[in-house]
Design an enzyme around this catalytic site. Structure first.
Site, PDB file in Angstrom:
ATOM      1  N   ASP A 111      -2.497  78.811  22.822  1.00  0.00           N
ATOM      2  CA  ASP A 111      -1.895  79.996  23.279  1.00  0.00           C
ATOM      3  C   ASP A 111      -0.385  79.939  23.680  1.00  0.00           C
ATOM      4  O   ASP A 111      -0.202  79.005  24.231  1.00  0.00           O
ATOM      5  CB  ASP A 111      -2.801  80.855  24.604  1.00  0.00           C
ATOM      6  CG  ASP A 111      -3.310  81.942  24.015  1.00  0.00           C
ATOM      7  OD1 ASP A 111      -2.631  83.157  24.103  1.00  0.00           O
ATOM      8  OD2 ASP A 111      -4.696  82.035  23.790  1.00  0.00           O
ATOM      9  N   ASP A 134       1.189  85.562  23.087  1.00  0.00           N
ATOM     10  CA  ASP A 134       0.373  86.621  23.895  1.00  0.00           C
ATOM     11  C   ASP A 134       1.522  87.540  23.852  1.00  0.00           C
ATOM     12  O   ASP A 134       2.662  87.680  24.292  1.00  0.00           O
ATOM     13  CB  ASP A 134       0.153  85.896  25.259  1.00  0.00           C
ATOM     14  CG  ASP A 134      -0.656  86.751  26.230  1.00  0.00           C
ATOM     15  OD1 ASP A 134      -1.581  87.082  25.853  1.00  0.00           O
ATOM     16  OD2 ASP A 134       0.040  86.942  27.238  1.00  0.00           O
ATOM     17  N   GLU A 183       0.241  88.909  19.297  1.00  0.00           N
ATOM     18  CA  GLU A 183      -0.486  89.859  19.475  1.00  0.00           C
ATOM     19  C   GLU A 183       0.168  91.028  19.781  1.00  0.00           C
ATOM     20  O   GLU A 183       1.214  91.025  20.664  1.00  0.00           O
ATOM     21  CB  GLU A 183      -1.229  89.272  21.072  1.00  0.00           C
ATOM     22  CG  GLU A 183      -2.064  90.490  21.822  1.00  0.00           C
ATOM     23  CD  GLU A 183      -2.448  90.303  23.138  1.00  0.00           C
ATOM     24  OE1 GLU A 183      -3.656  90.626  23.541  1.00  0.00           O
ATOM     25  OE2 GLU A 183      -1.666  89.438  23.861  1.00  0.00           O
ATOM     26  N   HIS A 223     -11.163  87.551  23.444  1.00  0.00           N
ATOM     27  CA  HIS A 223     -11.549  87.484  24.639  1.00  0.00           C
ATOM     28  C   HIS A 223     -11.177  88.556  25.528  1.00  0.00           C
ATOM     29  O   HIS A 223     -11.549  88.630  26.789  1.00  0.00           O
ATOM     30  CB  HIS A 223     -10.637  86.198  25.260  1.00  0.00           C
ATOM     31  CG  HIS A 223      -9.201  86.464  25.179  1.00  0.00           C
ATOM     32  ND1 HIS A 223      -8.457  86.485  24.119  1.00  0.00           N
ATOM     33  CD2 HIS A 223      -8.344  86.744  26.240  1.00  0.00           C
ATOM     34  CE1 HIS A 223      -7.095  86.860  24.169  1.00  0.00           C
ATOM     35  NE2 HIS A 223      -7.028  86.983  25.699  1.00  0.00           N
ATOM     36  N   ASP A 224     -10.484  89.661  25.009  1.00  0.00           N
ATOM     37  CA  ASP A 224     -10.203  90.697  25.660  1.00  0.00           C
ATOM     38  C   ASP A 224     -10.943  92.001  25.456  1.00  0.00           C
ATOM     39  O   ASP A 224     -10.895  93.145  25.905  1.00  0.00           O
ATOM     40  CB  ASP A 224      -8.649  91.263  25.561  1.00  0.00           C
ATOM     41  CG  ASP A 224      -7.694  90.398  26.227  1.00  0.00           C
ATOM     42  OD1 ASP A 224      -8.067  89.789  27.559  1.00  0.00           O
ATOM     43  OD2 ASP A 224      -6.631  90.077  25.693  1.00  0.00           O
TER      44      ASP A 224
END
Length: 570
Positions: free
Chosen positions: A102, A209, A269, A344-345
């Site tokens: 990440d 991210d 993202e 994960h979100d």
């Protein structure tokens, strides 16, 4: 689309996301760690994975589960060490796989040395490395934040600092101050500490991210009032896809990535970006910025426009429309996309898009595998998706939830409604469907205590059904979700010209029961496939497309009797 000879490795890849805290605990402290990941590398290889994406394992106070980084060049001690990461990189690559990390560079932790200096005084050399603004004042003298912007984690995006009597910007938690990308010195430090450090360790790229939030609108004007019941308003238009964002991304490529003699992948993202033309600005191969992005339309289904955790019912044609939109996006362009429906979100896909009932959850998991493995783009699978993990039980109260976003939202709504029972019941229903906690509970490895994740009580509650849904049990069952995922991943690779690169054609897109679409080889058009997905709990009679698809040969099905038909050659 790229020709066969010019395709980069990451287009064909099957990527698997690991959330370190919840994947596997090796030392019995209740928290997942890097040696735990290392112990399961062969499991991932057997699954058919080509790329492992490890979510933040950097040193962090863990206010936001590692997305608040205090030192990019070290590892969170309970997870392990930099040496452990080096061993993981070697283990992954020695098995012919690749590894990405990440890249969290919109903000740091407030414990990062850069911010500690920045907040120490207005004259500090790193003061301008973050976004500081003086307060506003109401007519009666009351101190007010610089704008009325609402944080993703509730409340204001501004936090007042008593020492220097100014506010700093944080789009997320107050412990996550935003970096000031307008400062060239800041950008250079980011590149050295976050990108070069880990590329020099041999990793193959990054998942980036909130990649479209580095450039803010510098006018810092108030957002329009869309929620009259709140002091703070949704304001993403002021910080997403800002005026210099493409300049910054080109700079990362020119100044950093292009210096390496290997093909690196950058997966961005990209929230708040539903216009395909704007997405193409990021991923067009002629303008080197990002390899591909996670576009959020599919995981935004069921969320209201202004409040993520206000669940709204939706119909299958909406889901199908999203899939078609982003499958068609690549046709006639030099862009590329991703195929995903979990991370994960997000809540688990079986619970969100199909049925997680005892009767239907296995077939739901298989059907979604068939669907996702048939979509053009780079496939991303989230840990536990391959065994059909589902959302947390409806019986869990808010005290079983850990995520800062979910808990903050519940507490905010409780305060706003004076603990109105009906409103809080609705919020809990929404959280049970959409909360990030659904994806963050421990991975279910076997039926032993704590689901084989740890020998001690885990940091987060284990799912009540772990004895029924786990890796060990499914490895023994040829009809399990796990074994079906293995088969579909193998099939995807075998027929990649159609499934990975094929052109999409939807049929009867207004049907609320089934999703039928065709795929065909874009270069020759001679190889074709038809995919049929039943989103109901009843048998459906369907009419297969004719024309150029002609007679179809049964290839794979998610029901056991379909498997038997195939084995008999029917």
């Amino acid at each position: 689309m790229a020709t066969k000879s010019t395709r980069p490795w990451w287009k064909d890849a099957v990527c698997y996301q690991i959330y370190p805290a919840s994947f596997k605990d090796s030392n019995g402290d209740g928290l997942g760690d890097i040696p735990g990941i290392l112990s399961k590398v062969d499991y991932l290889k057997d699954l058919g994975v080509d790329v492992i994406w490890v979510s933040p394992m950097f040193d962090s106070p863990q206010v936001d589960m590692g997305y608040d980084i205090s030192n990019y060049e070290s590892v969170y001690p309970p997870y392990g060490t930099v040496k452990d990461m080096e061993e993981l990189i070697d283990a992954v690559q020695s098995r012919g796989m690749k590894i990405i990390l990440d890249l969290v560079i919109n903000h740091t932790s407030d414990q990062h040395a850069w911010f500690q200096e920045s907040r120490s005084s207005k004259t500090n050399l790193k003061r301008d490395w973050y976004v500081w603004k003086p307060p506003r004042h109401a007519p009666d003298g009351t101190r007010l934040p610089p704008t009325n912007w609402r944080s993703y984690f509730s409340g204001s995006t501004w936090e007042y600092d008593d020492l220097t009597r100014e506010y700093y910007l944080h789009l997320f938690a107050k412990e996550q101050p935003d970096l000031n990308w307008e400062n060239e010195e800041t950008r250079k430090a980011i590149y050295n500490s976050t990108i070069r450090f880990w590329l020099d360790k041999g990793i193959d790229g990054f998942r980036v991210d909130v990649v479209n939030m580095y450039s803010k609108e510098l006018s810092f004007k108030d957002a329009p009032i869309t929620d009259p019941n709140s002091e703070f308003q949704p304001a993403w238009e002021n910080w997403a896809n800002g005026p210099r964002i493409h300049e910054f991304l080109r700079e990362i490529n020119r100044e950093v990535l292009d210096k390496y003699d290997r093909d690196l992948v950058m997966v961005g993202e990209l929230p708040h970006t539903s216009d395909p033309k704007k997405v193409l600005d990021y991923v067009g191969s002629g303008d080197k910025q990002l390899s591909m992005v996670f576009q959020f339309d599919i995981v935004d289904l069921g969320q209201s426009k202004d409040e993520k955790y206000h669940f709204q019912e939706w119909k299958l044609p909406q889901f199908k429309g999203v899939v078609e939109k982003w499958q068609k996006f690549m046709e006639g362009s030099d862009g590329w996309t991703t195929a995903f429906c979990e991370n994960h979100d997000q809540g688990r896909s079986i619970s969100r898009y199909t049925s997680d009932s005892q009767e239907h959850r296995v077939h739901s998991g298989k059907m979604l595998s068939l669907l996702m493995c048939s979509l053009t783009g780079t496939l991303f699978v989230y840990q536990g998706q391959e065994i059909g993990m589902i959302n947390v039980p409806k019986s869990w109260g808010i005290d079983s939830y850990q995520d800062i976003e979910s808990v903050n939202f519940y507490n905010t709504m409780a305060k706003q409604t004076n603990n109105d029972p009906a409103e809080l019941e609705y919020i809990m229903k929404s959280l049970q469907i959409l909360s990030r906690d659904n994806a963050r509970i421990p991975m279910q490895w076997d039926s032993s205590e704590h689901a084989g994740f740890s020998s001690k009580k885990p940091w987060a509650r284990v799912h009540d059904l772990y004895k029924e849904i786990n890796v060990q049990q499914q490895q023994k069952d040829k009809n399990s979700v796990l074994e079906f995922w293995k088969r579909m991943i193998k099939l995807r690779k075998e027929f990649k010209e159609v499934l990975v690169y094929g052109e999409f054609e939807g049929f009867k897109m207004d049907d609320e029961r089934t999703f039928i679409f065709g795929k065909k080889d874009p270069e020759t058009g001679t190889k074709r496939a038809v995919v049929v997905c039943n989103f109901t709990g009843e048998d459906q009679e369907i009419e297969l497309p004719g024309g150029e698809y002609g007679r179809v040969k049964f290839l794979v099905g998610s029901y056991e009797d379909a498997e038997e038909k195939e084995s008999r050659g029917r």
